[in-house]
Enzyme design. Structure first.
Site, mmCIF file in Angstrom:
data_model
loop_
_atom_site.group_PDB
_atom_site.id
_atom_site.type_symbol
_atom_site.label_atom_id
_atom_site.label_comp_id
_atom_site.label_asym_id
_atom_site.label_seq_id
_atom_site.Cartn_x
_atom_site.Cartn_y
_atom_site.Cartn_z
ATOM 1 N N ASP A 337 -5.812 6.356 11.583
ATOM 2 C CA ASP A 337 -5.805 7.808 11.555
ATOM 3 C C ASP A 337 -6.148 8.225 10.125
ATOM 4 O O ASP A 337 -5.883 7.464 9.188
ATOM 5 C CB ASP A 337 -4.415 8.318 11.947
ATOM 6 N N ASP A 536 0.590 7.962 11.869
ATOM 7 C CA ASP A 536 1.846 8.496 11.353
ATOM 8 C C ASP A 536 2.952 8.507 12.400
ATOM 9 O O ASP A 536 4.067 8.914 12.123
ATOM 10 C CB ASP A 536 1.651 9.906 10.770
ATOM 11 N N ASP A 540 -0.197 10.496 16.846
ATOM 12 C CA ASP A 540 -0.914 9.245 17.125
ATOM 13 C C ASP A 540 -0.150 8.334 18.091
ATOM 14 O O ASP A 540 -0.577 7.212 18.336
ATOM 15 C CB ASP A 540 -1.168 8.473 15.826
#
Length: 639
Positions: A337, A536, A540
């Protein structure tokens, strides 16, 4: 009367304390005692005190073998499956039956030593947990009105205010409502340098208040702190078995039955088929019982896994089980991410362009004074930058109006101000400002905020979610290991391209929604096989669950602990490469252990059939190999 009672109670307390200290070393003490009794028995046998020597050997059998025999019998009854411990019991008894008391006792002694060594590995792997549990204070200084009271941490409730003095540990998670200090967060993040924290910032249980007095509002009960979750996570990881360990345990029962069946055949077949004497036949059957036991094979995996998990926990890498640690070494690709993972997750001011007619500092002070009334991340980033840059006090606008989605309009010092997007201040004017530099800055992935004073565009402020300093090094380390790196982000194509270039990833996918990330991860798994996702742990979560291995960032947030397979307690990307190296080391050591133990078993069995091997050497070869594989596994405890 009371004095007498105290006098009676004191020795009991001392004895209990003594036994508590001795208890973890009981297996080792029993093994050493067994060894001493063997030496005594051997000496007595040499001076022809045969009956007394047998008594010494019997005590050696009982004292050295009690723990393992108890474990073997209990596990056999519970699992309804024979195990290695039962094979050792049969082998020791068989040795005694044919008169080899010394060899049988040595077998028990070495088996007890290997058991003590395995227990040491277990205790060592739990040591970090015990140390962590000791770090959390049991008491807190509770503030109620103008009064202070010392209470047990279990009595603290959400919303309570506590006082944490310099040098004390924070007793529970909370936020600072008064004071400023440096906090040593090594117990949580592994970072040795203290972190400066002030009003509104979070503090965690078990961290040390270095130099300032803090008033903290409790945000979580003591049973639900980040500290407690770390402890529970590592305890859970140590109890979860890896696929290799589960395979060995399933294999063990079948193998033991097969060995016992072959031993029974060995007692009769060689006598009739090869003309061996009954004594030789039974003797060889007992040696087979000893050397064919898969003790070293069984001990090849669990000590190595526990040692690796313990090593990871010490460095702020928490594995939720051996399966994830084992899978990590097979990674072919890692998806990241962007926000909060590759980048800091907060926008920072990167460029400021002011028209020549105006002074930079007064203008920035005016902009920050207006933006200070907004909670937008870009506005807060500008305020933070100006405060740090100028150190001046901010003013209060005469009037202010937030225009949602565009910017803010305000009056300050008799001037009208507009701060926001290009469309808000005038698109054509914004595009032509300072020779059209806004277009160039936007191509670098930066967000542009324009400043208009009265009817004139006077400044441009560019902001960007900056790539972490360690990101490039971390990605390069992974690429050096042959792992393909991909960035998945919801940002625009231009921003994604700029961040991907800065962070050195091999590939990027822009404009990803959470569900898009899941689809992309499925595609990546088809292309590469074993794939990890780093995020995180919040938006996600679906992607973390889809990947073979989910790795959570986020300074140890609650969601990260609950979602991912591996948690990096500090937002330190290079730790991923460390975790992969640790996994590779563990799998390499396990492979060494398995190959070595199988080779030793095969050599000993072959030597026995060829009548080269005597029982004493069979005992030493078999049990010695068990000790060696455990010692090899203990190497993983070292950094």
């Amino acid at each position: 009367m009371n004095t007498e009672l105290k006098a009676i109670e004191r020795p009991i307390e001392v004895n209990e304390s003594f036994f508590e200290k001795v208890k973890p070393h009981a297996e080792l003490i029993a093994a050493i005692t067994s060894g001493v009794l063997i030496a005594v028995g051997w000496t007595l046998e040499k001076i022809d005190w045969s009956t007394t020597s047998i008594i010494a050997f019997l005590f050696a059998f009982v004292i050295g073998g009690f723990a393992k025999a108890k474990e073997g019998i209990e596990d056999t009854i519970a699992d309804k499956e024979l195990n290695v411990e039962m094979l050792m019991i049969f082998a020791a008894i068989g040795s005694a039956i044919i008169g080899y008391w010394t060899e049988g006792a040595i077998l028990i002694f070495i088996f007890a030593m290997s058991g003590a060594l395995e227990t040491y590995t277990m205790n060592k792997s739990h040591k970090e947990i015990s140390a962590l549990m000791e770090l959390q204070p049991e008491e807190a200084l509770l503030i109620r009105g103008n009064h202070e009271a010392t209470v047990h941490v279990s009595e603290l409730r959400i919303g309570d205010h506590i006082l944490v003095k310099p040098g004390e540990r924070v007793p529970s998670d909370g936020k600072i409502i008064k004071g400023q200090s440096n906090l040593d967060e090594a117990a949580i993040t592994g970072e040795s340098l203290p972190v400066s924290k002030g009003i509104g910032e979070e503090v965690f249980a078990g961290t040390v208040n270095v130099n300032g007095s803090l008033t903290v509002e409790i945000t979580k009960p003591s049973s639900d702190t980040l500290f407690q979750k770390i402890i529970q996570l590592v305890q859970s990881a140590q109890s979860e078995k890896s696929p290799s360990q589960l395979f060995i345990e399933k294999f063990e029962g079948t193998y033991v039955k097969s060995v016992l069946a072959i031993v029974v055949l060995m007692m009769f077949v060689p006598h009739f088929a090869l003309g061996w004497s009954w004594t030789e036949t039974f003797y060889r059957a007992m040696i087979l019982l000893v050397v064919a036991s898969p003790c070293a094979l069984v001990a090849s995996i669990m000590p190595a896994t526990l040692s690796a998990i313990s090593n990871g926990a010490k460095h702020g890498i928490l594995f939720k089980g051996g399966v994830h640690l084992e899978n990590l070494s097979h990674l072919q690709a890692i998806a990241f991410d962007k926000t909060g993972t590759l980048t800091k997750g907060k926008p920072e001011v990167t460029d400021i362009i002011v028209v020549e007619e105006l002074e930079r500092q007064p203008l920035l002070q005016a902009v920050a004074s207006i933006e200070n009334h907004s909670n937008h991340p870009l506005a807060q980033a500008i305020v933070t930058y100006v405060k740090k840059e100028t150190g001046s006090t901010l003013a209060h606008p005469e009037s202010i109006e937030d225009v949602s989605g565009y910017g803010v309009r305000a009056s300050l010092d008799g001037l009208d101000w507009k701060i926001g997007k290009a469309d808000f201040v005038g698109k054509m004017e914004a595009e032509s400002f300072s020779n059209g530099i806004a277009k160039q800055l936007a191509s670098e992935g930066k967000t542009i905020v324009f400043v208009k004073q009265n009817e004139t565009l006077v400044a441009l402020i560019a902001l960007k979610d900056v790539v972490r300093e360690e990101t490039k090094a971390a990605i390069d380390l992974l690429k050096a290991k042959g792992i393909y790196t991909i960035m998945l982000t919801g940002d625009s194509e231009k921003t994604a391209e700029a961040i991907a270039g800065e962070s050195h990833v091999d590939e990027y996918v822009a404009e990803c929604l959470p569900e898009t990330k899941v689809e992309k991860l499925k595609e990546i798994r088809k292309r590469f096989g074993t794939v990890a996702m780093v995020g995180d742990g919040i938006n996600d979560a679906p992607a973390l669950a889809t990947a073979n291995v989910g790795i959570a960032m986020g300074e140890g947030s609650d969601v990260a602990l609950e979602t991912a397979d591996i948690v990096l307690m500090k937002n330190d990307l290079p730790r991923i490469a460390e975790a992969i190296t640790l996994s590779q080391r563990m799998n390499r050591i396990i492979k060494q252990n398995v190959i070595f133990s199988i080779t030793v078993i095969m050599l000993l069995i072959a030597s026995n059939f060829l009548q080269f091997l005597d029982l004493p050497f069979g005992v030493i070869g078999h049990e010695g190999s068990t000790i060696l594989v455990i010692l090899n596994s203990l190497r993983l405890l070292k950094s």
